[in-house]
Design a protein around this motif. Sequence first.
Motif, PDB file in Angstrom:
ATOM      1  N   GLY A  64      -6.720  41.935 106.296  1.00  0.00           N
ATOM      2  CA  GLY A  64      -7.556  43.112 105.990  1.00  0.00           C
ATOM      3  C   GLY A  64      -7.736  44.229 107.026  1.00  0.00           C
ATOM      4  N   SER A  65      -7.290  43.818 108.242  1.00  0.00           N
ATOM      5  CA  SER A  65      -7.290  44.770 109.130  1.00  0.00           C
ATOM      6  C   SER A  65      -6.337  46.003 108.991  1.00  0.00           C
ATOM      7  N   GLY A  66      -5.331  45.734 108.241  1.00  0.00           N
ATOM      8  CA  GLY A  66      -4.542  46.820 108.006  1.00  0.00           C
ATOM      9  C   GLY A  66      -3.112  46.617 108.719  1.00  0.00           C
ATOM     10  N   LYS A  67      -2.991  45.421 109.456  1.00  0.00           N
ATOM     11  CA  LYS A  67      -1.726  45.377 110.244  1.00  0.00           C
ATOM     12  C   LYS A  67      -0.468  45.372 109.474  1.00  0.00           C
ATOM     13  N   THR A  68      -0.425  45.112 108.363  1.00  0.00           N
ATOM     14  CA  THR A  68       0.901  44.960 107.581  1.00  0.00           C
ATOM     15  C   THR A  68       0.977  46.406 107.074  1.00  0.00           C
ATOM     16  N   THR A  69       0.140  47.053 106.697  1.00  0.00           N
ATOM     17  CA  THR A  69       0.413  48.611 106.417  1.00  0.00           C
ATOM     18  C   THR A  69       0.918  49.188 107.714  1.00  0.00           C
ATOM     19  N   GLN A  70       0.288  49.017 108.900  1.00  0.00           N
ATOM     20  CA  GLN A  70       0.830  49.827 110.191  1.00  0.00           C
ATOM     21  C   GLN A  70       1.978  49.433 110.414  1.00  0.00           C
TER      22      GLN A  70
ATOM     23  N   ILE B 253       7.659  26.879 104.148  1.00  0.00           N
ATOM     24  CA  ILE B 253       6.606  26.438 104.875  1.00  0.00           C
ATOM     25  C   ILE B 253       5.174  27.518 104.436  1.00  0.00           C
ATOM     26  N   ARG B 254       5.600  28.675 104.475  1.00  0.00           N
ATOM     27  CA  ARG B 254       4.414  29.694 104.392  1.00  0.00           C
ATOM     28  C   ARG B 254       3.961  29.328 102.949  1.00  0.00           C
ATOM     29  N   ALA B 255       4.586  29.190 101.940  1.00  0.00           N
ATOM     30  CA  ALA B 255       3.956  28.742 100.742  1.00  0.00           C
ATOM     31  C   ALA B 255       3.072  27.688 100.784  1.00  0.00           C
TER      32      ALA B 255
ATOM     33  N   SER C 183       7.511  27.020 111.480  1.00  0.00           N
ATOM     34  CA  SER C 183       7.889  28.146 110.947  1.00  0.00           C
ATOM     35  C   SER C 183       8.168  29.241 112.093  1.00  0.00           C
ATOM     36  N   ARG C 184       7.448  29.031 113.037  1.00  0.00           N
ATOM     37  CA  ARG C 184       7.731  30.155 114.159  1.00  0.00           C
ATOM     38  C   ARG C 184       8.953  29.703 114.850  1.00  0.00           C
ATOM     39  N   ARG C 185       9.206  28.439 114.955  1.00  0.00           N
ATOM     40  CA  ARG C 185      10.578  28.164 115.973  1.00  0.00           C
ATOM     41  C   ARG C 185      11.765  28.602 114.979  1.00  0.00           C
TER      42      ARG C 185
ATOM     43  N   ASP D 168       4.455  40.956 111.892  1.00  0.00           N
ATOM     44  CA  ASP D 168       3.272  40.875 111.391  1.00  0.00           C
ATOM     45  C   ASP D 168       2.882  39.458 111.686  1.00  0.00           C
ATOM     46  N   ARG D 169       1.928  39.254 112.805  1.00  0.00           N
ATOM     47  CA  ARG D 169       1.615  37.979 113.439  1.00  0.00           C
ATOM     48  C   ARG D 169       2.650  37.317 114.230  1.00  0.00           C
ATOM     49  N   TYR D 170       2.259  36.529 115.291  1.00  0.00           N
ATOM     50  CA  TYR D 170       3.180  35.681 115.934  1.00  0.00           C
ATOM     51  C   TYR D 170       2.322  34.541 116.686  1.00  0.00           C
TER      52      TYR D 170
ATOM     53  N   SER E 171      -1.739  34.442 116.963  1.00  0.00           N
ATOM     54  CA  SER E 171      -2.426  34.233 115.360  1.00  0.00           C
ATOM     55  C   SER E 171      -2.675  32.589 115.321  1.00  0.00           C
ATOM     56  N   THR E 172      -1.887  31.657 116.175  1.00  0.00           N
ATOM     57  CA  THR E 172      -2.443  30.096 116.185  1.00  0.00           C
ATOM     58  C   THR E 172      -3.359  30.171 117.214  1.00  0.00           C
ATOM     59  N   LEU E 173      -3.373  30.801 118.245  1.00  0.00           N
ATOM     60  CA  LEU E 173      -4.631  30.833 119.215  1.00  0.00           C
ATOM     61  C   LEU E 173      -5.843  31.278 118.459  1.00  0.00           C
TER      62      LEU E 173
ATOM     63  N   TYR F 284      -6.483  31.692 115.147  1.00  0.00           N
ATOM     64  CA  TYR F 284      -6.985  30.977 114.095  1.00  0.00           C
ATOM     65  C   TYR F 284      -7.196  29.374 114.220  1.00  0.00           C
ATOM     66  N   GLN F 285      -6.179  28.706 114.749  1.00  0.00           N
ATOM     67  CA  GLN F 285      -6.275  27.308 114.967  1.00  0.00           C
ATOM     68  C   GLN F 285      -6.997  27.185 116.376  1.00  0.00           C
ATOM     69  N   GLY F 286      -7.144  27.787 117.321  1.00  0.00           N
ATOM     70  CA  GLY F 286      -7.794  27.839 118.487  1.00  0.00           C
ATOM     71  C   GLY F 286      -9.194  28.172 118.390  1.00  0.00           C
TER      72      GLY F 286
ATOM     73  N   SER G 185     -10.390  43.019  97.623  1.00  0.00           N
ATOM     74  CA  SER G 185     -10.191  44.131  96.684  1.00  0.00           C
ATOM     75  C   SER G 185      -8.636  44.296  96.253  1.00  0.00           C
ATOM     76  N   ARG G 186      -7.677  44.175  97.477  1.00  0.00           N
ATOM     77  CA  ARG G 186      -6.371  44.189  97.582  1.00  0.00           C
ATOM     78  C   ARG G 186      -6.265  43.076  96.278  1.00  0.00           C
ATOM     79  N   ASN G 187      -6.341  41.818  96.621  1.00  0.00           N
ATOM     80  CA  ASN G 187      -6.136  40.742  95.760  1.00  0.00           C
ATOM     81  C   ASN G 187      -6.529  40.916  94.357  1.00  0.00           C
TER      82      ASN G 187
ATOM     83  N   HIS H 208     -11.127  50.444 111.857  1.00  0.00           N
ATOM     84  CA  HIS H 208     -12.117  51.320 110.824  1.00  0.00           C
ATOM     85  C   HIS H 208     -11.749  52.517 110.051  1.00  0.00           C
ATOM     86  N   ALA H 209     -10.889  53.400 110.542  1.00  0.00           N
ATOM     87  CA  ALA H 209     -10.676  54.580 110.039  1.00  0.00           C
ATOM     88  C   ALA H 209      -9.832  54.241 109.064  1.00  0.00           C
ATOM     89  N   ASP H 210      -9.698  55.727 108.348  1.00  0.00           N
ATOM     90  CA  ASP H 210      -8.384  55.614 106.866  1.00  0.00           C
ATOM     91  C   ASP H 210      -7.068  55.355 107.618  1.00  0.00           C
TER      92      ASP H 210
HETATM   93  N1  Z5A Z   1      -2.000  32.198 110.036  1.00  0.00           N
HETATM   94  C1  Z5A Z   1      -2.582  31.115 111.034  1.00  0.00           C
HETATM   95  O1  Z5A Z   1      -3.770  30.844 110.737  1.00  0.00           O
HETATM   96  N2  Z5A Z   1      -1.871  30.717 112.047  1.00  0.00           N
HETATM   97  C2  Z5A Z   1      -0.921  31.144 112.455  1.00  0.00           C
HETATM   98  O2  Z5A Z   1      -0.206  30.816 113.346  1.00  0.00           O
HETATM   99  C3  Z5A Z   1      -0.291  32.325 111.717  1.00  0.00           C
HETATM  100  C4  Z5A Z   1      -0.883  32.681 110.493  1.00  0.00           C
HETATM  101  C5  Z5A Z   1       1.066  33.118 111.830  1.00  0.00           C
HETATM  102  C6  Z5A Z   1      -1.304  34.787 106.513  1.00  0.00           C
HETATM  103  O3  Z5A Z   1      -1.743  35.366 105.811  1.00  0.00           O
HETATM  104  C7  Z5A Z   1      -2.413  33.471 106.968  1.00  0.00           C
HETATM  105  O4  Z5A Z   1      -2.010  32.774 107.980  1.00  0.00           O
HETATM  106  C8  Z5A Z   1      -3.568  34.306 107.763  1.00  0.00           C
HETATM  107  C9  Z5A Z   1      -3.699  33.864 109.219  1.00  0.00           C
HETATM  108  C10 Z5A Z   1      -2.795  32.482 108.848  1.00  0.00           C
HETATM  109  N3  Z5A Z   1      -4.680  34.341 107.131  1.00  0.00           N
HETATM  110  N4  Z5A Z   1      -5.826  34.705 107.039  1.00  0.00           N
HETATM  111  N5  Z5A Z   1      -6.703  35.147 107.036  1.00  0.00           N
HETATM  112  P1  Z5A Z   1      -0.956  36.651 104.998  1.00  0.00           P
HETATM  113  O5  Z5A Z   1       0.196  36.783 105.712  1.00  0.00           O
HETATM  114  O6  Z5A Z   1      -1.080  36.445 103.598  1.00  0.00           O
HETATM  115  O7  Z5A Z   1      -1.959  37.836 105.158  1.00  0.00           O
HETATM  116  P2  Z5A Z   1      -2.552  38.269 106.442  1.00  0.00           P
HETATM  117  O8  Z5A Z   1      -1.693  38.213 107.641  1.00  0.00           O
HETATM  118  O9  Z5A Z   1      -3.869  37.680 106.992  1.00  0.00           O
HETATM  119  O10 Z5A Z   1      -3.076  39.692 106.008  1.00  0.00           O
HETATM  120  P3  Z5A Z   1      -2.755  40.800 104.937  1.00  0.00           P
HETATM  121  O11 Z5A Z   1      -3.667  40.210 104.019  1.00  0.00           O
HETATM  122  O12 Z5A Z   1      -1.220  40.989 104.788  1.00  0.00           O
HETATM  123  O13 Z5A Z   1      -3.556  41.869 105.538  1.00  0.00           O
HETATM  124  P4  Z5A Z   1      -3.457  43.007 106.795  1.00  0.00           P
HETATM  125  O14 Z5A Z   1      -2.085  42.892 107.024  1.00  0.00           O
HETATM  126  O15 Z5A Z   1      -4.525  42.982 107.811  1.00  0.00           O
HETATM  127  O16 Z5A Z   1      -3.720  44.421 105.881  1.00  0.00           O
HETATM  128  P5  Z5A Z   1      -2.785  45.291 104.816  1.00  0.00           P
HETATM  129  O17 Z5A Z   1      -2.129  44.370 104.021  1.00  0.00           O
HETATM  130  O18 Z5A Z   1      -2.304  46.166 105.581  1.00  0.00           O
HETATM  131  O19 Z5A Z   1      -4.180  45.728 104.052  1.00  0.00           O
HETATM  132  C11 Z5A Z   1      -5.000  45.035 103.404  1.00  0.00           C
HETATM  133  C12 Z5A Z   1      -5.660  45.982 102.202  1.00  0.00           C
HETATM  134  O20 Z5A Z   1      -6.356  46.997 103.027  1.00  0.00           O
HETATM  135  C13 Z5A Z   1      -4.584  46.749 101.378  1.00  0.00           C
HETATM  136  O21 Z5A Z   1      -5.216  46.913 100.076  1.00  0.00           O
HETATM  137  C14 Z5A Z   1      -4.504  47.996 102.058  1.00  0.00           C
HETATM  138  O22 Z5A Z   1      -3.947  49.188 101.067  1.00  0.00           O
HETATM  139  C15 Z5A Z   1      -5.866  48.303 102.738  1.00  0.00           C
HETATM  140  N6  Z5A Z   1      -5.830  48.980 104.069  1.00  0.00           N
HETATM  141  C16 Z5A Z   1      -5.007  48.943 104.838  1.00  0.00           C
HETATM  142  N7  Z5A Z   1      -5.366  49.743 105.998  1.00  0.00           N
HETATM  143  C17 Z5A Z   1      -6.526  50.435 105.385  1.00  0.00           C
HETATM  144  C18 Z5A Z   1      -7.381  51.373 106.080  1.00  0.00           C
HETATM  145  N8  Z5A Z   1      -7.132  51.799 107.342  1.00  0.00           N
HETATM  146  N9  Z5A Z   1      -8.422  51.928 105.582  1.00  0.00           N
HETATM  147  C19 Z5A Z   1      -8.621  51.426 104.234  1.00  0.00           C
HETATM  148  N10 Z5A Z   1      -7.901  50.506 103.660  1.00  0.00           N
HETATM  149  C20 Z5A Z   1      -6.638  49.851 104.384  1.00  0.00           C
END
Ligand code: Z5A
Length: 206
Positions: free
Chosen positions: A10-16, A46-48, A69-71, A91-93, A96-98, A100-102, A144-146, A188-190
């Motif tokens: 939810g930090s917005g990294k995928t969007t960025q 593996i992701r699934a 998966s990473r390899r 998006d994550r590398y 993320s393991t350090l 989440y798992q660490g 809320s996205r889900n 935090h910002a938009d």
């Molecule tokens: N994981 C792990 O444990 N170990 C590992 O080695 C690896 C991963 C590689 C992958 O989940 C999970 O695997 C992850 C860590 C673990 N689990 N968790 N938690 P994923 O790939 O399904 O999802 P994710 O990577 O965690 O993130 P995400 O859900 O895709 O969220 P995001 O990338 O941070 O955010 P987003 O998709 O860009 O935005 C989320 C929502 O917020 C969306 O509705 C946007 O429209 C909204 N958004 C985005 N930016 C903003 C701003 N600035 N303001 C307001 N709203 C925003």
Amino acid sequence: MFITFEGIEGSGKTTQERLVAEHLRAKGRTVVATKEPGGTPLADRIRAIVLDSANVIDPIAEVLLFAASRRQHTTEVIEPALARGEIVLCDRYADSTLAYQGFGRLIDLDRLRALNNWATNALVPHRTLLFDLPEEAGLTRARSRNANADMDEGRFELEDLRFFRRVREGYLSMALAEPRRFVVIDAHADVDTVFAQTLAVLKDIA
Ligand code: Z5A
């Protein structure tokens, strides 16, 4: 150039990542935008498994699934793209393991670092953008996205806030320890404001 996007859910990294990829492509650069876990047909399978909340996964088995998966992703996608001189956005590398798992699951960090090195041929991103946001805000956005997309909660979304607090603090401690690679971006910002900050820290390439 290998750039990774990290942060709690939810930090917005995928969007960025998407916006940076569009920006660079518009400037004529060749960009591979990819993600973990996943990024190849095998890694997507593996992701699934690791994200399915129906699976009860032993914590060390979880580490090994992320590493497998990473390899596959590193050797099949990332290394070849870098060898071709392309820009790789991921998006994550390994961080993320350090985080989440660490820091999250409290598995020994030195073992995880050794495993990451093995899985990646010791490939380290040139720059890592850490999108920092309090865990409550990140989970609210993700939920809320889900709900809007009618998506089920994944396995990690079932963790409690203390888990995500440890993950966030772990990321911040890694950024402090490696200030030349990590850049912390206030998420935090938009979206547009965060994108402006992101481009500012990539100004030498973007
Ligand atoms: N994981 C792990 O444990 N170990 C590992 O080695 C690896 C991963 C590689 C992958 O989940 C999970 O695997 C992850 C860590 C673990 N689990 N968790 N938690 P994923 O790939 O399904 O999802 P994710 O990577 O965690 O993130 P995400 O859900 O895709 O969220 P995001 O990338 O941070 O955010 P987003 O998709 O860009 O935005 C989320 C929502 O917020 C969306 O509705 C946007 O429209 C909204 N958004 C985005 N930016 C903003 C701003 N600035 N303001 C307001 N709203 C925003």
